[in-house]
Every structure is written in structure tokens, then in C-alpha cells.
Design an enzyme around this catalytic site. Structure first.
Site, PDB file in Angstrom:
ATOM      1  N   ASN A   9       6.965   4.216   7.227  1.00 34.72           N
ATOM      2  CA  ASN A   9       5.771   3.432   7.520  1.00 34.72           C
ATOM      3  C   ASN A   9       5.922   2.893   8.941  1.00 34.72           C
ATOM      4  O   ASN A   9       6.683   1.964   9.179  1.00 34.72           O
ATOM      5  CB  ASN A   9       5.677   2.280   6.499  1.00 34.72           C
ATOM      6  CG  ASN A   9       4.558   1.303   6.822  1.00 34.72           C
ATOM      7  OD1 ASN A   9       3.717   1.580   7.676  1.00 34.72           O
ATOM      8  ND2 ASN A   9       4.553   0.179   6.132  1.00 34.72           N
ATOM      9  N   TRP A  10       5.176   3.501   9.851  1.00 33.30           N
ATOM     10  CA  TRP A  10       5.342   3.124  11.267  1.00 33.30           C
ATOM     11  C   TRP A  10       4.624   1.825  11.607  1.00 33.30           C
ATOM     12  O   TRP A  10       4.789   1.294  12.706  1.00 33.30           O
ATOM     13  CB  TRP A  10       4.822   4.237  12.175  1.00 33.30           C
ATOM     14  CG  TRP A  10       5.616   5.508  12.123  1.00 33.30           C
ATOM     15  CD1 TRP A  10       6.669   5.803  11.290  1.00 33.30           C
ATOM     16  CD2 TRP A  10       5.425   6.674  12.934  1.00 33.30           C
ATOM     17  NE1 TRP A  10       7.128   7.074  11.534  1.00 33.30           N
ATOM     18  CE2 TRP A  10       6.379   7.626  12.542  1.00 33.30           C
ATOM     19  CE3 TRP A  10       4.522   6.996  13.942  1.00 33.30           C
ATOM     20  CZ2 TRP A  10       6.471   8.889  13.145  1.00 33.30           C
ATOM     21  CZ3 TRP A  10       4.598   8.247  14.552  1.00 33.30           C
ATOM     22  CH2 TRP A  10       5.579   9.178  14.140  1.00 33.30           C
ATOM     23  N   LYS A  11       3.773   1.371  10.714  1.00 37.19           N
ATOM     24  CA  LYS A  11       2.988   0.154  10.961  1.00 37.19           C
ATOM     25  C   LYS A  11       2.215   0.283  12.287  1.00 37.19           C
ATOM     26  O   LYS A  11       1.792   1.392  12.627  1.00 37.19           O
ATOM     27  CB  LYS A  11       3.896  -1.077  10.913  1.00 37.19           C
ATOM     28  CG  LYS A  11       4.724  -1.091   9.618  1.00 37.19           C
ATOM     29  CD  LYS A  11       5.450  -2.370   9.362  1.00 37.19           C
ATOM     30  CE  LYS A  11       6.258  -2.225   8.078  1.00 37.19           C
ATOM     31  NZ  LYS A  11       6.939  -3.444   7.668  1.00 37.19           N
ATOM     32  N   HIS A  94       0.297  -2.616   0.491  1.00 37.77           N
ATOM     33  CA  HIS A  94       1.475  -3.093   1.225  1.00 37.77           C
ATOM     34  C   HIS A  94       1.390  -4.622   1.354  1.00 37.77           C
ATOM     35  O   HIS A  94       0.297  -5.169   1.530  1.00 37.77           O
ATOM     36  CB  HIS A  94       1.537  -2.431   2.603  1.00 37.77           C
ATOM     37  CG  HIS A  94       2.849  -2.691   3.293  1.00 37.77           C
ATOM     38  ND1 HIS A  94       3.107  -3.863   3.947  1.00 37.77           N
ATOM     39  CD2 HIS A  94       3.975  -1.941   3.377  1.00 37.77           C
ATOM     40  CE1 HIS A  94       4.344  -3.824   4.419  1.00 37.77           C
ATOM     41  NE2 HIS A  94       4.895  -2.670   4.086  1.00 37.77           N
ATOM     42  N   GLU A  96       1.944  -6.551   3.696  1.00 37.53           N
ATOM     43  CA  GLU A  96       1.286  -7.040   4.921  1.00 37.53           C
ATOM     44  C   GLU A  96      -0.232  -6.989   4.762  1.00 37.53           C
ATOM     45  O   GLU A  96      -0.947  -7.874   5.238  1.00 37.53           O
ATOM     46  CB  GLU A  96       1.758  -6.215   6.129  1.00 37.53           C
ATOM     47  CG  GLU A  96       3.185  -6.593   6.514  1.00 37.53           C
ATOM     48  CD  GLU A  96       3.998  -5.479   7.152  1.00 37.53           C
ATOM     49  OE1 GLU A  96       3.419  -4.496   7.641  1.00 37.53           O
ATOM     50  OE2 GLU A  96       5.242  -5.604   7.142  1.00 37.53           O
ATOM     51  N   GLU A 166       8.811  -3.102  -3.184  1.00 40.20           N
ATOM     52  CA  GLU A 166       9.257  -3.708  -1.937  1.00 40.20           C
ATOM     53  C   GLU A 166       9.283  -5.228  -2.084  1.00 40.20           C
ATOM     54  O   GLU A 166       8.235  -5.885  -1.935  1.00 40.20           O
ATOM     55  CB  GLU A 166       8.298  -3.363  -0.806  1.00 40.20           C
ATOM     56  CG  GLU A 166       8.174  -1.884  -0.526  1.00 40.20           C
ATOM     57  CD  GLU A 166       7.715  -1.635   0.903  1.00 40.20           C
ATOM     58  OE1 GLU A 166       8.472  -1.006   1.643  1.00 40.20           O
ATOM     59  OE2 GLU A 166       6.619  -2.085   1.283  1.00 40.20           O
ATOM     60  N   GLY A 172      11.634  -6.079   6.631  1.00 37.71           N
ATOM     61  CA  GLY A 172      11.843  -6.428   8.037  1.00 37.71           C
ATOM     62  C   GLY A 172      12.813  -7.574   8.245  1.00 37.71           C
ATOM     63  O   GLY A 172      12.902  -8.127   9.345  1.00 37.71           O
ATOM     64  N   SER A 213      14.187  -3.145   4.383  1.00 40.25           N
ATOM     65  CA  SER A 213      15.417  -3.094   5.185  1.00 40.25           C
ATOM     66  C   SER A 213      16.358  -1.955   4.793  1.00 40.25           C
ATOM     67  O   SER A 213      17.579  -2.107   4.794  1.00 40.25           O
ATOM     68  CB  SER A 213      16.149  -4.442   5.128  1.00 40.25           C
ATOM     69  OG  SER A 213      15.342  -5.465   5.684  1.00 40.25           O
ATOM     70  N   GLY A 234      10.474   1.070   6.925  1.00 34.61           N
ATOM     71  CA  GLY A 234       9.679   0.562   8.036  1.00 34.61           C
ATOM     72  C   GLY A 234      10.436   0.723   9.342  1.00 34.61           C
ATOM     73  O   GLY A 234      10.439   1.789   9.961  1.00 34.61           O
ATOM     74  N   GLY A 235      11.111  -0.347   9.766  1.00 31.30           N
ATOM     75  CA  GLY A 235      11.783  -0.381  11.066  1.00 31.30           C
ATOM     76  C   GLY A 235      12.609   0.856  11.382  1.00 31.30           C
ATOM     77  O   GLY A 235      12.489   1.438  12.474  1.00 31.30           O
TER      78      GLY A 235
END
Ligand code: PGA
Length: 251
Positions: A9-11, A94, A96, A166, A172, A213, A234-235
Site C-alpha cells: 500500500n503505497w498510500k 483502511h 486511514e 491491521e 506506521g 510495521s 505500507g512503509g
């Protein structure tokens, strides 16, 4: 029985040029192997170009969101049909989107219906806040999110849905959940909830990922749990070395 899936997930990261450069490295790294499904969810602006780049690669493309509406006067929105021109999957629910964009379980449910109506596979994200975990509420929260998000959904094929567990406090933060706890939560809460909706056989066939993470150093611990079918990253998905390092841990 369930094939591993590693999703990135590149956001809101990567311009089109940056996306192309990252995907070129991932194509090289993944080559033609098909023992694990690899899914990339870049921003909408790169989907068309990446779709062209990935024609002869097994890497799949996903959207990060869609509108619940079919078409029309919804400025700034992207429909399921539009995303479906380039994508096989779409991230929905998600944390966010839930927290920053106030998406409710009801809205997420409508988006899931829209996705399935054009054969896009929803990756439904669920997870609890730190306070909810600490007060022993995690199981209730997750089960409620699943029941409300999946209410009335007809699922003809268990491969047409992916769940991503998640925990919000792990996203993150560099603080992942423990692999043991995650395995127990999926086996003890998520699969039984899915079984309550569609029966045991279907619940055993739906892929359930862990996200929060994940990195090349902790991925193997998660993948060694029989209930965990892969990761939503993600990251670490923004770096070819790290993302490929996570994919390698499934072998
Ligand atoms: P993270 O994000 O890997 O950076 O924790 C996961 C996610 O938001 O899906």
C-alpha cells in the site's frame, strides 16, 4: 491450501516517474515466480502506466479506494468500473480512510458491493485502536467491523475477498503485533466471524493478511503462523529491496 499474498500500500507516495522506477525493480525481483501473489496499490495517477508495464509480469495492481457511487456528479471520485480497468483488487476500510475521511462501516459495505459488482476483489481492512486492545475489546471491535462491512454481501467465490487485519497502533509505528497473538486472533475471531456469515468451508478459503510495521526482519514470524496468509505492507513497500525482502520470507 491458501496461496500467500503480499500487498504493498503505497498510500500518497510516488510520482508517476518514481512509481515506474520502483516497479521496474520489482518486476526484475519477482520475475515469473507464481508461488506467492504480489499486489501493488499505487496512487490512481500511476495505474494506467503501471498496468502497461506489468502486462507480462505476474504482479497484480490494486486501487487504494473507490467511490460507492456508480458514476455521475461526484467531483474528485473514482468509480469501481474505472479502477477495474487497471486493477484486480481494491483496498477498502483502511484505518486511514476510517479515521481521516470518516468512512463508516455502512459506507465501506456499499463500496464492497460496488467493487464486487465489477469483479474487483476487495481487501477489507479491519483493526482495533490501542485503547480497545488494552481494554480487552479487540475481538468485539474486529468482529463488529467484519459483520457490518460484509452485511448482505453475496460471495460466490472465497477468492473474491481478502481480509487484512491491521491493528491501528501497529500501522506506521514500527511496533508490530506479535505473530502468536495475530495468529490466535485470526483463528479465534476473524475466521469464526467469517464462518458465521458464509460457513466454515468459505471461511477457511478466504485469505487473511496481517498489516502493521511489517519489514523483512519480522515477516517470517508472521508467515510461519498457519492462519496468516501474507501481509499488507505500507512503509516497507516503498523500497524495492525491503518489499522484495518481505516477499522472499514467504519461500
Ligand atoms: P505500515 O502500513 O506497514 O507502514 O505500518 C501498513 C498499512 O497501512 O497498510
Amino acid at each position: 491450501m491458501r496461496k500467500p499474498l503480499i500487498a504493498g500500500n503505497w498510500k500518497m507516495n510516488k510520482t508517476e516517474a518514481e512509481a515506474i522506477s520502483l516497479v521496474r525493480k520489482l518486476i526484475q525481483g519477482v520475475k515469473s515466480q507464481t508461488s506467492v501473489d504480489v499486489l501493488l496499490c499505487p496512487p490512481f495517477t500511476s495505474l494506467s502506466q503501471l498496468h502497461k508495464l506489468l502486462v507480462s509480469s505476474p504482479i497484480l495492481l490494486g486501487a487504494q479506494n473507490i467511490s460507492e457511487q456508480k458514476a455521475g456528479a461526484y467531483t474528485g471520485e473514482i468509480s469501481a468500473e474505472m479502477a477495474g480497468e487497471f486493477c484486480s483488487h481494491v483496498l477498502l476500510g483502511h484505518s486511514e480512510r476510517r479515521a481521516i475521511f470518516h468512512e463508516s462501516d455502512e459506507l465501506i459495505n456499499q463500496k464492497i458491493q460496488s467493487a464486487l459488482s465489477v469483479d474487483l476483489i476487495p481487501v477489507l481492512c479491519v483493526g482495533e485502536l490501542l485503547e480497545e486492545r488494552e481494554s480487552g475489546e479487540a475481538a468485539n471491535v474486529i468482529s463488529r467491523q467484519l459483520q457490518a462491512g460484509l452485511k448482505g454481501i453475496h460471495l460466490p467465490d472465497p477468492e473474491k475477498l481478502v481480509i487484512a487485519y491491521e491493528p491501528i497502533w501497529a500501522i506506521g509505528s514500527g511496533k508490530s503485533a506479535s505473530a502468536d497473538d495475530t495468529g490466535s486472533l485470526i483463528g479465534g475471531v476473524i475466521r469464526p466471524t467469517l464462518a458465521g456469515i458464509w460457513g466454515d468451508d468459505t471461511s477457511q478459503k478466504i485469505r487473511v493478511l496481517y498489516g502493521g510495521s511489517v519489514n523483512p526482519g519480522n515477516a517470517r514470524g508472521f508467515f510461519s503462523q498457519s492462519e496468516i496468509d501474507g501481509a499488507l505492507v505500507g512503509g516497507a513497500s516503498l523500497s524495492a529491496d525491503k518489499f522484495l525482502g518481505i516477499i522472499e520470507q514467504t519461500f
